[in-house]
Design a protein around this motif. Structure first.
Motif, PDB file in Angstrom:
ATOM      1  N   ASN A   4       3.896  10.583   3.472  1.00 40.49           N
ATOM      2  CA  ASN A   4       2.468  10.507   3.753  1.00 40.49           C
ATOM      3  C   ASN A   4       1.960   9.150   3.301  1.00 40.49           C
ATOM      4  O   ASN A   4       2.458   8.570   2.334  1.00 40.49           O
ATOM      5  CB  ASN A   4       1.714  11.617   3.027  1.00 40.49           C
ATOM      6  N   LYS A   5       0.964   8.652   3.984  1.00 39.10           N
ATOM      7  CA  LYS A   5       0.399   7.327   3.699  1.00 39.10           C
ATOM      8  C   LYS A   5      -0.805   7.456   2.769  1.00 39.10           C
ATOM      9  O   LYS A   5      -1.543   8.435   2.810  1.00 39.10           O
ATOM     10  CB  LYS A   5      -0.048   6.644   4.989  1.00 39.10           C
ATOM     11  N   SER A   9      -8.635   3.190  -0.007  1.00 40.88           N
ATOM     12  CA  SER A   9      -9.778   4.110   0.059  1.00 40.88           C
ATOM     13  C   SER A   9      -9.419   5.547  -0.330  1.00 40.88           C
ATOM     14  O   SER A   9     -10.282   6.301  -0.746  1.00 40.88           O
ATOM     15  CB  SER A   9     -10.401   4.083   1.455  1.00 40.88           C
ATOM     16  N   SER A  10      -8.165   5.916  -0.219  1.00 37.00           N
ATOM     17  CA  SER A  10      -7.758   7.293  -0.556  1.00 37.00           C
ATOM     18  C   SER A  10      -6.942   7.381  -1.847  1.00 37.00           C
ATOM     19  O   SER A  10      -6.583   8.476  -2.279  1.00 37.00           O
ATOM     20  CB  SER A  10      -6.964   7.907   0.599  1.00 37.00           C
ATOM     21  N   PHE A  11      -6.682   6.243  -2.484  1.00 41.26           N
ATOM     22  CA  PHE A  11      -5.818   6.222  -3.668  1.00 41.26           C
ATOM     23  C   PHE A  11      -6.378   7.068  -4.803  1.00 41.26           C
ATOM     24  O   PHE A  11      -5.657   7.846  -5.420  1.00 41.26           O
ATOM     25  CB  PHE A  11      -5.605   4.771  -4.124  1.00 41.26           C
ATOM     26  N   GLU A  12      -7.653   6.935  -5.076  1.00 45.96           N
ATOM     27  CA  GLU A  12      -8.247   7.685  -6.184  1.00 45.96           C
ATOM     28  C   GLU A  12      -8.125   9.190  -5.966  1.00 45.96           C
ATOM     29  O   GLU A  12      -7.661   9.918  -6.851  1.00 45.96           O
ATOM     30  CB  GLU A  12      -9.703   7.297  -6.386  1.00 45.96           C
ATOM     31  N   SER A  13      -8.503   9.667  -4.794  1.00 45.65           N
ATOM     32  CA  SER A  13      -8.472  11.106  -4.548  1.00 45.65           C
ATOM     33  C   SER A  13      -7.046  11.652  -4.426  1.00 45.65           C
ATOM     34  O   SER A  13      -6.762  12.741  -4.904  1.00 45.65           O
ATOM     35  CB  SER A  13      -9.283  11.466  -3.305  1.00 45.65           C
ATOM     36  N   ARG A  14      -6.144  10.899  -3.805  1.00 48.66           N
ATOM     37  CA  ARG A  14      -4.786  11.389  -3.554  1.00 48.66           C
ATOM     38  C   ARG A  14      -3.853  11.206  -4.745  1.00 48.66           C
ATOM     39  O   ARG A  14      -2.881  11.938  -4.878  1.00 48.66           O
ATOM     40  CB  ARG A  14      -4.162  10.679  -2.346  1.00 48.66           C
ATOM     41  N   VAL A  15      -4.141  10.224  -5.594  1.00 42.33           N
ATOM     42  CA  VAL A  15      -3.234   9.913  -6.703  1.00 42.33           C
ATOM     43  C   VAL A  15      -3.888  10.181  -8.057  1.00 42.33           C
ATOM     44  O   VAL A  15      -3.398  10.986  -8.838  1.00 42.33           O
ATOM     45  CB  VAL A  15      -2.743   8.445  -6.622  1.00 42.33           C
ATOM     46  N   LEU A  16      -4.987   9.514  -8.316  1.00 43.66           N
ATOM     47  CA  LEU A  16      -5.580   9.570  -9.650  1.00 43.66           C
ATOM     48  C   LEU A  16      -6.234  10.907  -9.968  1.00 43.66           C
ATOM     49  O   LEU A  16      -6.314  11.291 -11.142  1.00 43.66           O
ATOM     50  CB  LEU A  16      -6.599   8.438  -9.818  1.00 43.66           C
TER      51      LEU A  16
END
Length: 113
Positions: A4-5, A9-16
């Protein structure tokens, strides 16, 4: 299986903010080592895909994630391991999905890393 990419813009929600451990590969598709590392993470995802989320981010030399002091991603492939939004391991370069790299993935899945 493809990874998955994730992007800035999505790093905080998907990772952090993830409640699941996350492994993020910073990738440059023009480099053979990066392509080999994609295969390594795809194998890891087959093995631990229910316990860990595996993501891929295109390396941006001056990208906002790459330049964060806590991560300082300077080359591809670089793989970051996260638990509870915190960086717990940085792996620079290519590793096959065996021995050391597999042990690191297993540790993250078990909550040991």
């Amino acid at each position: 299986m493809s990874l998955n990419k994730v992007d800035a813009s999505s790093f905080e929600s998907r990772v952090l903010k993830s409640t699941t451990p996350v492994i993020v590969l910073f990738n440059d598709a023009s480099r053979s080592a990066s392509n080999k590392m994609v295969a390594t993470l795809e194998a890891a995802a087959q093995d631990q895909g229910k316990a860990i989320e595996f993501l891929e981010k295109t390396l941006e030399v001056n990208g906002p994630i790459e330049k964060m002091p806590a991560y300082d991603v300077q080359s591809a492939p670089t793989t970051l391991f996260f638990r509870d939004g915190k960086l717990v391991r940085t792996v620079v370069g290519f590793y096959g999905y065996a021995d050391t790299f597999k042990a690191w993935v297993d540790q993250l899945a078990k909550g040991e890393a």
